[in-house]
Scaffold this motif. Sequence first.
Motif, PDB file in Angstrom:
ATOM      1  N   PRO A   1     -43.662  43.424   3.402  1.00  0.00           N
ATOM      2  CA  PRO A   1     -43.715  44.878   3.640  1.00  0.00           C
ATOM      3  C   PRO A   1     -42.450  45.593   3.170  1.00  0.00           C
ATOM      4  O   PRO A   1     -42.518  46.715   2.654  1.00  0.00           O
ATOM      5  CB  PRO A   1     -43.881  44.983   5.159  1.00  0.00           C
ATOM      6  N   TYR A   2     -41.305  44.948   3.334  1.00  0.00           N
ATOM      7  CA  TYR A   2     -40.047  45.535   2.852  1.00  0.00           C
ATOM      8  C   TYR A   2     -40.038  45.636   1.336  1.00  0.00           C
ATOM      9  O   TYR A   2     -39.466  46.575   0.767  1.00  0.00           O
ATOM     10  CB  TYR A   2     -38.876  44.678   3.345  1.00  0.00           C
ATOM     11  N   ALA A   3     -40.679  44.667   0.655  1.00  0.00           N
ATOM     12  CA  ALA A   3     -40.775  44.729  -0.802  1.00  0.00           C
ATOM     13  C   ALA A   3     -41.602  45.937  -1.242  1.00  0.00           C
ATOM     14  O   ALA A   3     -41.316  46.539  -2.289  1.00  0.00           O
ATOM     15  CB  ALA A   3     -41.391  43.433  -1.338  1.00  0.00           C
ATOM     16  N   VAL A   4     -42.627  46.306  -0.462  1.00  0.00           N
ATOM     17  CA  VAL A   4     -43.401  47.511  -0.774  1.00  0.00           C
ATOM     18  C   VAL A   4     -42.513  48.747  -0.664  1.00  0.00           C
ATOM     19  O   VAL A   4     -42.589  49.667  -1.494  1.00  0.00           O
ATOM     20  CB  VAL A   4     -44.619  47.623   0.165  1.00  0.00           C
ATOM     21  N   LYS A   5     -41.664  48.785   0.336  1.00  0.00           N
ATOM     22  CA  LYS A   5     -40.729  49.910   0.470  1.00  0.00           C
ATOM     23  C   LYS A   5     -39.783  49.987  -0.727  1.00  0.00           C
ATOM     24  O   LYS A   5     -39.505  51.073  -1.244  1.00  0.00           O
ATOM     25  CB  LYS A   5     -39.924  49.752   1.763  1.00  0.00           C
ATOM     26  N   GLU A   6     -39.306  48.852  -1.182  1.00  0.00           N
ATOM     27  CA  GLU A   6     -38.326  48.839  -2.270  1.00  0.00           C
ATOM     28  C   GLU A   6     -38.966  49.168  -3.614  1.00  0.00           C
ATOM     29  O   GLU A   6     -38.385  49.913  -4.404  1.00  0.00           O
ATOM     30  CB  GLU A   6     -37.656  47.461  -2.345  1.00  0.00           C
ATOM     31  N   GLY A   7     -40.142  48.625  -3.880  1.00  0.00           N
ATOM     32  CA  GLY A   7     -40.732  48.790  -5.207  1.00  0.00           C
ATOM     33  C   GLY A   7     -41.877  49.774  -5.297  1.00  0.00           C
ATOM     34  O   GLY A   7     -42.306  50.114  -6.407  1.00  0.00           O
ATOM     35  N   GLY A   8     -42.409  50.212  -4.159  1.00  0.00           N
ATOM     36  CA  GLY A   8     -43.546  51.125  -4.184  1.00  0.00           C
ATOM     37  C   GLY A   8     -44.864  50.361  -4.234  1.00  0.00           C
ATOM     38  O   GLY A   8     -44.898  49.136  -4.401  1.00  0.00           O
ATOM     39  N   TRP A   9     -45.961  51.128  -4.103  1.00  0.00           N
ATOM     40  CA  TRP A   9     -47.280  50.499  -4.074  1.00  0.00           C
ATOM     41  C   TRP A   9     -47.623  49.833  -5.400  1.00  0.00           C
ATOM     42  O   TRP A   9     -48.195  48.737  -5.418  1.00  0.00           O
ATOM     43  CB  TRP A   9     -48.343  51.539  -3.716  1.00  0.00           C
ATOM     44  N   LEU A  10     -47.297  50.448  -6.499  1.00  0.00           N
ATOM     45  CA  LEU A  10     -47.596  49.836  -7.790  1.00  0.00           C
ATOM     46  C   LEU A  10     -46.770  48.580  -8.028  1.00  0.00           C
ATOM     47  O   LEU A  10     -47.147  47.722  -8.823  1.00  0.00           O
ATOM     48  CB  LEU A  10     -47.371  50.838  -8.924  1.00  0.00           C
ATOM     49  N   GLY A  11     -45.646  48.492  -7.328  1.00  0.00           N
ATOM     50  CA  GLY A  11     -44.829  47.285  -7.443  1.00  0.00           C
ATOM     51  C   GLY A  11     -45.539  46.041  -6.952  1.00  0.00           C
ATOM     52  O   GLY A  11     -45.145  44.915  -7.304  1.00  0.00           O
ATOM     53  N   MET A  12     -46.596  46.230  -6.146  1.00  0.00           N
ATOM     54  CA  MET A  12     -47.348  45.068  -5.672  1.00  0.00           C
ATOM     55  C   MET A  12     -48.053  44.340  -6.809  1.00  0.00           C
ATOM     56  O   MET A  12     -48.442  43.176  -6.649  1.00  0.00           O
ATOM     57  CB  MET A  12     -48.370  45.494  -4.610  1.00  0.00           C
ATOM     58  N   LEU A  13     -48.223  45.027  -7.934  1.00  0.00           N
ATOM     59  CA  LEU A  13     -48.804  44.343  -9.094  1.00  0.00           C
ATOM     60  C   LEU A  13     -47.940  43.158  -9.514  1.00  0.00           C
ATOM     61  O   LEU A  13     -48.446  42.173 -10.076  1.00  0.00           O
ATOM     62  CB  LEU A  13     -48.970  45.327 -10.250  1.00  0.00           C
ATOM     63  N   VAL A  14     -46.640  43.260  -9.252  1.00  0.00           N
ATOM     64  CA  VAL A  14     -45.733  42.150  -9.562  1.00  0.00           C
ATOM     65  C   VAL A  14     -46.101  40.926  -8.738  1.00  0.00           C
ATOM     66  O   VAL A  14     -46.021  39.784  -9.224  1.00  0.00           O
ATOM     67  CB  VAL A  14     -44.274  42.575  -9.309  1.00  0.00           C
ATOM     68  N   LEU A  15     -46.496  41.143  -7.479  1.00  0.00           N
ATOM     69  CA  LEU A  15     -46.891  40.022  -6.624  1.00  0.00           C
ATOM     70  C   LEU A  15     -48.046  39.247  -7.239  1.00  0.00           C
ATOM     71  O   LEU A  15     -48.010  38.009  -7.308  1.00  0.00           O
ATOM     72  CB  LEU A  15     -47.278  40.554  -5.240  1.00  0.00           C
ATOM     73  N   PHE A  16     -49.066  39.967  -7.694  1.00  0.00           N
ATOM     74  CA  PHE A  16     -50.227  39.298  -8.283  1.00  0.00           C
ATOM     75  C   PHE A  16     -49.880  38.656  -9.629  1.00  0.00           C
ATOM     76  O   PHE A  16     -50.358  37.558  -9.940  1.00  0.00           O
ATOM     77  CB  PHE A  16     -51.367  40.299  -8.456  1.00  0.00           C
TER      78      PHE A  16
END
Length: 547
Positions: free
Chosen positions: A180-195
């Motif tokens: 969840p903290y990574a979402v704060k740091e990178g934003g919602w589109l940053g979750m694409l990095v996770l996938f």
Amino acid sequence: MKPDEEMGPDYRGFEVETDDEDNEAQQHDDCPHSSSSSSSSPSAHSSYYSRHHAGEPCSYQPSWPQSYRQSLDILASVPSPNVGFMAGSSLVRAGSSFFRCSTLAPSAPEEVPSLTKPLIYPGSDHPWPPPYAPLPSTPSKGSFGAYSYRDLPPSPQCSTAQAIVNGINVLCGVGILTTPYAVKEGGWLGMLVLFALGAISCYTGVLLKRCLDSSPELQTYPDIGQAAFGMTGRLWISIVLYLELYASCVEYITLVGDSLSSLFPHAHVNFMGVDLSSHQLFAVTTAIMVLPTVWLRNLGLLSYLSAGGVIATILVVICLLWVGAVDRVGFHPGGTALDLANLPVAIGLYGFCYSGHSVFPNIYSSMNIQAQFPAVLIFCFALCTILYAGVAVAGFLMFGESIKSQFTLNMPHQYLSSKIAVWTTVVNPLSKYALTMTPVALSLEELLPSTEQSHLVAVLIRTVLVFSTLFVALLFPFFGFVMALLGSVFTMLVALILPCACYLSIQRRSVNFTQVFVCISIIMVGVVCSCFGSYSSIKQILDRKGH
């Protein structure tokens, strides 16, 4: 075992040193120093060795680290339930017939590669040197007694279901607390990095499997490094893997200190004029608590300390959702679409979630049906990625921009579910610490000369390691940013860069243009992510230290 005359003079270079002085003298007398010694050998592989290593000094010491596979197997594998303890390092198994591992105990000393001899010999139709297995459990000269890696349980042979359990155990760790903290740091589109990192890491895990398939002698990540880049590659990869384990122990101390200080924020103590804050006090307490566990005489008992790593993760996730839905903290939409300035930190945090490649070769080598390993990887990565993404979304929707580096620190402590989650994050790292530190300690003990190997020295090494992790944790008490740094440096190396580099080196004669292009692209992605992620994480750490 055949006598030396039948096996050929070159074979004796791979013998394990024993206490038999006459045998040692015979080994040294017969050590080949020139290509002429190969002429009497009936083995084509000995001839190959003699041609490529003529004039090199003979070495009887096995390659460092010898203890890697067995010590990492304890960290990742689940003990059999029929020994009286149902919970292992990852999951309580649902039936011994379904998850049972068959233990293979070596019946005689096995030969291992020397420091100067490669693991792969081009043009060979049969493995040479013979496939090596863990050394016998009986202590030999220079053994550390109960602390020797020879006293570790033999590496098990496991079913596909067991491999899945072990794979999930490796991937599901403390990294989930920071999503969840990574979402704060990178934003919602940053979750694409996770996938994206999940898909790439799964592919590189398959590349490690292909590297292992190139020779029966390859069983661990250091073996792959030696096959690809010689002893330099083996040593360098081993050091990187052990540093990753050491850094994880640092994070365990920080995590427990943060969790306990959130429960008891007003705790402090003044010791000999030194005022310890709540976090510092509990960090010191954590180090003192884990110290006896790294002193355990029976190293096989360490496999029972981590009682249900995946169960602990699932329990924390259930508590998070319970607080949001049942305890009515609620889910509140918000956040930014993309934060480019802090995206490198998010990349490091997401990358840390997939730091399991150091154990994947061990899991593959222990599988009964190794052809199913790619399917095991796909299942494990898919399940863990879904779990990471779900926690990231739920945690950020619950706490928004106020989310901390561990979402358990945001959970209201008046609720029982919150207390269960926090105490779970306390108990689980405490049980994991000794399992994670033992491989590091054993690797250092292997480097000592036999005259300095003793029980007291082994205890001293472990004590120094524990208090050194305490020192680092107190010096850099920033759980999220340190984890982002570890993900940027170690995960990008171990999970992205090195698997592709080793694969291109080992399979250079058989790879096609598409495979080369994909591997080079992944290496470039890993290098870019590592550079930007490391810079941003170090900058954030230094800024916090300045304050």
